[in-house]
Design a protein around this motif. Sequence first.
Motif, PDB file in Angstrom:
ATOM      1  N   ILE A  54       0.057  36.210  18.260  1.00 24.94           N
ATOM      2  CA  ILE A  54      -0.148  37.312  17.268  1.00 24.94           C
ATOM      3  C   ILE A  54       1.778  38.501  17.388  1.00 24.94           C
TER       4      ILE A  54
ATOM      5  N   VAL B 204      -7.972  43.583  19.676  1.00 23.51           N
ATOM      6  CA  VAL B 204      -7.443  42.720  20.037  1.00 23.51           C
ATOM      7  C   VAL B 204      -6.031  43.462  19.086  1.00 23.51           C
ATOM      8  N   PRO B 205      -4.930  43.476  19.392  1.00 22.29           N
ATOM      9  CA  PRO B 205      -4.000  44.845  18.826  1.00 22.29           C
ATOM     10  C   PRO B 205      -3.822  43.433  17.559  1.00 22.29           C
ATOM     11  N   THR B 206      -3.297  44.335  16.387  1.00 22.74           N
ATOM     12  CA  THR B 206      -3.075  43.369  14.774  1.00 22.74           C
ATOM     13  C   THR B 206      -0.860  43.240  14.713  1.00 22.74           C
ATOM     14  N   PRO B 207      -0.604  42.412  14.025  1.00 19.29           N
ATOM     15  CA  PRO B 207       0.598  42.561  14.218  1.00 19.29           C
ATOM     16  C   PRO B 207       1.700  43.406  13.988  1.00 19.29           C
ATOM     17  N   GLU B 208       0.487  44.348  12.503  1.00 20.58           N
ATOM     18  CA  GLU B 208       0.978  45.557  12.344  1.00 20.58           C
ATOM     19  C   GLU B 208       0.762  47.061  13.666  1.00 20.58           C
ATOM     20  N   GLU B 209       0.476  47.693  14.081  1.00 17.46           N
ATOM     21  CA  GLU B 209       0.039  48.036  15.077  1.00 17.46           C
ATOM     22  C   GLU B 209       1.417  48.139  16.053  1.00 17.46           C
TER      23      GLU B 209
ATOM     24  N   TYR C 184     -14.501  40.023  15.731  1.00 20.59           N
ATOM     25  CA  TYR C 184     -14.138  40.085  16.957  1.00 20.59           C
ATOM     26  C   TYR C 184     -14.550  41.734  17.197  1.00 20.59           C
TER      27      TYR C 184
ATOM     28  N   ALA D 175       0.474  31.976  13.697  1.00 18.05           N
ATOM     29  CA  ALA D 175       0.876  32.772  14.420  1.00 18.05           C
ATOM     30  C   ALA D 175      -0.605  33.653  14.502  1.00 18.05           C
ATOM     31  N   SER D 176      -0.351  34.820  14.276  1.00 19.77           N
ATOM     32  CA  SER D 176      -1.408  35.459  14.373  1.00 19.77           C
ATOM     33  C   SER D 176      -2.927  34.964  13.616  1.00 19.77           C
ATOM     34  N   PRO D 177      -4.309  35.013  14.478  1.00 18.55           N
ATOM     35  CA  PRO D 177      -4.650  35.097  13.610  1.00 18.55           C
ATOM     36  C   PRO D 177      -5.869  36.084  13.396  1.00 18.55           C
ATOM     37  N   VAL D 178      -5.412  37.492  14.354  1.00 17.96           N
ATOM     38  CA  VAL D 178      -5.638  38.857  13.808  1.00 17.96           C
ATOM     39  C   VAL D 178      -4.663  38.994  12.659  1.00 17.96           C
TER      40      VAL D 178
ATOM     41  N   GLU E 101      -4.582  42.951  10.290  1.00 17.55           N
ATOM     42  CA  GLU E 101      -5.041  44.105   9.265  1.00 17.55           C
ATOM     43  C   GLU E 101      -5.508  44.412   7.951  1.00 17.55           C
TER      44      GLU E 101
END
Lengths: 353, 251, 182
Positions: free
Chosen positions: A262, A337-342, C39, C60-63, C65
Amino acid sequence: MAERVLVKGTEAIGEAAVRAGCRLFFGYPITPQNELPEYMSKRMPEVGGSFLQTESEVATINMVYGAACTGRRVMTSTSSPGFSLMQEGVSYMAGAELPAVLVNVVRGGPGLGDIQPAQGDYWQATKGGGHGDYKLIVLAPSTLQEAVDLIGLAFDLADEYRNPVIVLADGVIGQIMEPVTFPEFRDPDTLPKHDSWALQGAVGREKHVVTSFDIDPVVLEKMNFELVDKFERIESKEKRWEEYKLDDADVVITSFGTIGRISKSVVEKAREEGIKVGLFRPITLWPFPYERLEEIVKGKKLVLDVEMNMGQMLEDVKLAVKDNAPIAFYKRMGGMVPTPEEILNALKMELGR
Amino acid sequence: MAMQIIQKKPESLTDKEFTYCPGCTHGITHRLVAEVLDELGIREKTVTVGPVGCSVFAYQFFNTDATVAAHGRAPAVATGIKRARPDLCVFTYQGDGDLAAIGTAEIMHAANRGEKITTIFINNAIYGMTGGQMAPTTLLGMKTTTTPYGRNSNNDGYPIHVSEIIKETKGVAYLARVKVNTPQDVQKAKKAIKKAFLAQLKGIGFGMVEVLSTCPTNWGLDPVAALKWLDEHMVPEYPLGVFVDKVGDEQ
Amino acid sequence: MTTRIIFAGFGGQGVMLMGQILSLAGMLEGKHVTWMPSYGPEMRGGTANCTVVMSDEEVASPVTEKAEVVVAMNIPSLLKFQDDVIPNGFLFINQSVIDRDSNRTDINVIKVPCNEIADELGNLKVSNMAMLGAVVGGTDIVSTDNLFKALEKKLGSKASMIEINKQAVMKGYELAKASLVK
């Protein structure tokens, strides 16, 4: 080139173990890793192996102990509360120098916690967990391909050092699907036989004894010193990490596993905004790559450690960074789970932007 | 004139001297197990799984490959070995604290799975190694270091009858309770132990022998009195007998 | 280029399967792809959802916003995820279940009568495939060729269902193409 296949994390780990020559799996159901024992229950009979659903994690780890005594490749998987139950057996295995691969798909804690992704077992994995002086090699994958590769490595390291190896995953690694390339099946004849110590029947030789026990403190201390020598050998040879866009970076993010990947998105997003960020991602959580991290952070504006726990790897980051750079910490817990934005926002706050 | 050897130490025992107290019957049972391993010719394919307790040193006494399990976990360790190497003969040697208290789950499920292992269960109604505390098998009224007023069912529950519980599980192939305080009983015990191994070797299922045993030190008796005490107090609570026998008659 | 797609709906609407088939198609297309099921708090409120990230580079990030594409199969999903679509992104609405419009005017909204399409083909079970076809028609994120290959791989054991699934995909695909022309 071998075929890419789209698989779920738990399945990727299971198949990688099979390819690595694992023919013994013991496990007890616990969310979020149930697909792994389910996969192994189907797969083991297909490859002439043995799968057993046990009565508890306590029994599981002791069956792993027994199987490992024979020198054969054996694995179990569990999630946090189950791994707590296993600690007694893990300590015995470390003391008896038994090779095995233990997968912990970490979930929210403490106690029953929840069944979402978390990293709260870092201390348990890297600092001991059970009683006595011992260390486990701890590998933390951040993608499924890396999980596949690290499972193979885990078996090799376990055999080479006669020590349990943990693959520390989390619910994200366990549940996502990604294309992976599996290695070829390991030729069983090339696997270490461990003939010099394993319990295989004392045919035409002196008996072998595998134990973590000696009543004589003089002898036990000698065993302890030998273990310490081994751990020092592992520390000098087996540190692994990933460096990402660190060369021109002003800010270093440190994170492992799922947060490690992330954080790569954070690096990209930050750079789009003109903030030069790089990532240092330990792959071996023990042994932790202190020296390299210390070297990297010299002259940096900030080190931002990001974890899904209260700051467990942070302690190792501090030991490595010393006073070479200021350290900030961003956390989520409880399965969030943190997001990249936060994370980027947190980073900008720290930089006063 | 050539001399003839009429009795010798079994090959399945090492030269290590037993560490058991004078009058303790662990030594007799060790020898019986070793004689059975010799007679069946399986010493070289046998793995001993020792317990935690007085017989924690069993791994030194049996001349086979051996390990020491965590307290109560010997049946799980034996299961792991057997699943990895079904060609080996695996047995656990456990006391009553190990098997009947902390290891209840492991023995129950190993028996119920019909795990092809053999268990020698020493029941002397007391914790020996830790200094004479109450065991789950301690008799009612019996004084131990943690039941100084005698075991009281209201507070401490009742003596546990492991064999009677386990005999109901379908995976058991051989199960008997024996004692080793007279020469005749020793002979009977050996037959039972042999069958418990045959249950494994023939692939029928789980085999266990519960051996009523003495602990003169912690019972506070001299060795001879302890042998007598066993008959007077242990046997009425724990009747001898064969509970399960799917092995049939030998030869 | 990286495309993030959120599929959301009731359990039983085939939301997870849509994401998995698209991921497989992406893989066959030679792209990097990650599929992640709902999740954390996302799991609450009776919606099932998954995120697919498809990229020319390693994911990279699977997560996430924000998403380039959101697929809403029911009203709670629309309300929950419509604000996550990036400007000029895509919002696909299952018109058979969702009786209202999106509040967004800065994105491409494509309405798909999934159930009607499936009903016309004679099997309600393929309504999610009509939507998947629309997603591919609207975004060209993968070729129909690879989508069909993925479909066949995923439904391998139910060969009899493949043809009708393909038909549903094509109906959705054409509908999306047509609505973009408007």
